[in-house]
Design a protein around this motif. Structure first.
Motif, short mmCIF file in Angstrom:
data_model
loop_
_atom_site.label_atom_id
_atom_site.label_comp_id
_atom_site.label_asym_id
_atom_site.label_seq_id
_atom_site.Cartn_x
_atom_site.Cartn_y
_atom_site.Cartn_z
N PHE A 194 0.84 -1.20 0.00
CA PHE A 194 0.00 0.00 0.00
C PHE A 194 0.87 1.24 0.00
O PHE A 194 2.07 1.19 0.29
N ALA A 195 0.25 2.36 -0.34
CA ALA A 195 0.96 3.63 -0.45
C ALA A 195 0.27 4.70 0.39
O ALA A 195 -0.96 4.75 0.44
N SER A 196 1.06 5.54 1.02
CA SER A 196 0.52 6.72 1.70
C SER A 196 0.70 7.91 0.76
O SER A 196 1.42 7.82 -0.24
N PRO A 197 0.05 9.04 1.06
CA PRO A 197 0.35 10.24 0.28
C PRO A 197 1.84 10.58 0.39
O PRO A 197 2.53 10.19 1.33
N GLY A 198 2.34 11.29 -0.59
CA GLY A 198 3.72 11.75 -0.53
C GLY A 198 4.76 10.71 -0.87
O GLY A 198 5.96 10.93 -0.70
#
Length: 271
Positions: A110-114
């Motif tokens: 998964f990816a977070s913002p930024g």
């Protein structure tokens, strides 16, 4: 203090003007509407990444670079090829740190913002080729790079709450957001775009078979049953996605590359 006050006033002003006015003045590089400024997107990502790191570190599941430099050297080699494809629009603005979570029972990423990306050891060990790994990483990078994660969080939590998280005023909500990133469900358009840009990124590497993500979906679809990766719970409908990925890859004429799998092999062996 001035920065905090300005940010709050800017975002509240945007809300007061309504979605149409707000999105016309705050867009990404392609003109897609985003209520958060890029600066706030980065700040939110930093907050969420710190919380995510802390959560998994407390459970002994965050694999650090100092604990396993060999794993990160192999992973970084794949990541850097994708980042240096010339196609990542926020290549220089976002952090682009990819971290490994130790859990062989979870096949997810998964990816977070930024540009903060997390990948579970269970997913790494599930993959068969380095192009598949690059394809999945490219897909998650696209969610951050196209600012899907920020937009989805805005839809689910609202701009006011996210602003309070950016400003460090809502630690309980920050923990909830961080805990939910791994199960954040994107709409069909965001998933389609992330798949498409995974192909575009891998094509730009000049190295990986650019339908790498399709290889993962094909394997998951063939196995079926209880062994289906958690990744598919937030990235459903593999059949149509395989077709779309392969169609785009055929269009770019980059499906038949056969790179060595040395980095994936080293990565697996070191986990």
């Amino acid at each position: 203090m001035l920065r905090r006050t300005f940010t709050r006033l800017y975002l509240f002003g945007a809300l007061a003007l309504g979605l149409g006015a707000a999105t016309s003045s705050c867009t990404d590089k392609d003109g897609n509407p985003v209520l958060f400024s890029l600066e706030d997107d980065i700040a939110l990502g930093q907050q969420v990444a710190r919380q995510t790191d802390s959560t998994y570190a407390a459970k002994g599941q965050l694999l650090t670079r100092s604990a396993n430099p060999q794993a990160y050297q192999a992973l970084d080699a794949v990541v850097q090829r994708v980042l240096n494809s010339g196609q990542v629009q926020y290549r220089n603005e976002f952090a682009w740190d990819v971290k490994i979570i130790k859990d062989d029972n979870v096949q997810n990423a998964f990816a977070s913002p930024g540009g903060h990306i997390y990948v579970f050891t269970g997913l790494i060990k599930y993959l068969d080729t380095e192009s598949q790994l690059a394809g999945i990483l490219g897909h998650e990078m696209a969610h951050a790079d196209r600012r899907h994660t920020s937009r989805q969080l805005q839809n689910e939590y609202g701009i006011n709450l996210l602003l309070s998280v950016v400003l460090g005023e809502n630690p309980n909500q920050l923990a909830q957001i961080a805990a939910g990133l791994g199960t954040l469900k994107f709409g069909r358009d965001f998933e389609r775009e992330a798949d498409e840009y995974s192909v575009i990124y891998l094509n730009g590497t000049g190295h990986y078979a650019c339908d790498g993500a399709a290889g993962f979906f094909i394997k998951a679809q063939e196995q079926g049953g209880a062994g289906v990766p958690e990744f598919l719970s937030t990235h459903p409908d593999p059949g149509s996605r395989i077709t779309a990925i392969e169609t785009k890859a055929t269009e770019l004429n980059c499906r038949n590359r056969t790179p060595a799998n040395s980095n994936l092999q080293t990565l697996k062996a070191s986990l």
